[in-house]
Write a protein that holds these residues in place. Structure first.
Motif, mmCIF file in Angstrom:
data_model
loop_
_atom_site.group_PDB
_atom_site.id
_atom_site.type_symbol
_atom_site.label_atom_id
_atom_site.label_comp_id
_atom_site.label_asym_id
_atom_site.label_seq_id
_atom_site.Cartn_x
_atom_site.Cartn_y
_atom_site.Cartn_z
ATOM 1 N N LYS A 82 0.827 -1.219 0.000
ATOM 2 C CA LYS A 82 0.000 0.000 0.000
ATOM 3 C C LYS A 82 0.857 1.263 0.000
ATOM 4 C CE LYS A 82 -4.050 -2.163 1.955
ATOM 5 N NZ LYS A 82 -5.059 -2.171 2.980
ATOM 6 N N VAL A 83 2.002 1.206 0.666
ATOM 7 C CA VAL A 83 2.921 2.350 0.659
ATOM 8 C C VAL A 83 3.393 2.626 -0.766
ATOM 9 C CG1 VAL A 83 5.252 3.067 1.349
ATOM 10 C CG2 VAL A 83 3.683 2.207 3.061
ATOM 11 N N ASN A 86 0.549 3.996 -3.006
ATOM 12 C CA ASN A 86 0.210 5.393 -2.722
ATOM 13 C C ASN A 86 1.374 6.348 -2.991
ATOM 14 O OD1 ASN A 86 -2.617 5.554 -1.599
ATOM 15 N ND2 ASN A 86 -1.767 3.904 -0.354
ATOM 16 N N LYS A 112 -2.890 6.980 6.183
ATOM 17 C CA LYS A 112 -2.831 7.520 4.811
ATOM 18 C C LYS A 112 -2.925 6.406 3.771
ATOM 19 C CE LYS A 112 -0.852 11.049 2.072
ATOM 20 N NZ LYS A 112 -1.798 10.936 0.978
ATOM 21 N N VAL A 113 -2.319 5.254 4.051
ATOM 22 C CA VAL A 113 -2.319 4.169 3.061
ATOM 23 C C VAL A 113 -3.559 3.295 3.123
ATOM 24 C CG1 VAL A 113 0.199 4.088 2.942
ATOM 25 C CG2 VAL A 113 -0.997 2.511 4.461
ATOM 26 N N LYS A 114 -4.285 3.290 4.248
ATOM 27 C CA LYS A 114 -5.457 2.408 4.378
ATOM 28 C C LYS A 114 -6.571 2.815 3.450
ATOM 29 C CE LYS A 114 -5.394 -0.005 8.743
ATOM 30 N NZ LYS A 114 -5.952 -0.104 10.070
#
Length: 114
Positions: A82-83, A86, A112-114
């Motif tokens: 996810k990092v 994004n 922020k990544v969720k």
């Protein structure tokens, strides 16, 4: 003509090795043949472990990021995926430092990544 040896250079070579063996235990510090072998082995370990150190630190950072991510319900692989998705350009060293020393900032990255 008799053979002559360069004793100045020989002595300098030996002194260099003996200086490197300073602080070793027992005969390794003051017997030429033993010291030479000990210094040679030490140099091999030093060369090898400069590479190993990089692996060890990366492994440590991954462990710390995993521990921090699991507190927020993500595994390491999910979190890193996810990092990257994004486009957050924080490397593992920085993320591990945040997870360990600044949990609030790490939580902000997770949110922020969720």
């Amino acid at each position: 003509m008799p053979r002559s040896t360069n004793s100045v250079a020989s002595r300098a070579r030996r002194k260099k090795i003996m200086k490197q063996a300073k602080g070793y235990y027992g005969r390794r510090k003051n017997v030429w043949t033993v010291a030479k072998n000990a210094v040679e082995k030490a140099m091999l370990y030093a060369y090898r472990d400069r590479k190993t150190k990089k692996r060890n630190f990366r492994s440590l950072w991954i462990i710390r990021i995993n521990a921090g991510a699991r507190l927020h319900g993500l595994s390491y692989s999910q979190f890193m995926g996810k990092v990257k998705a994004n486009n957050i350009d924080l490397n593992r060293k920085v993320l591990a430092d945040l997870a360990m020393n600044n949990p609030e900032a790490f939580k902000a990255v997770v949110d922020k990544v969720k």
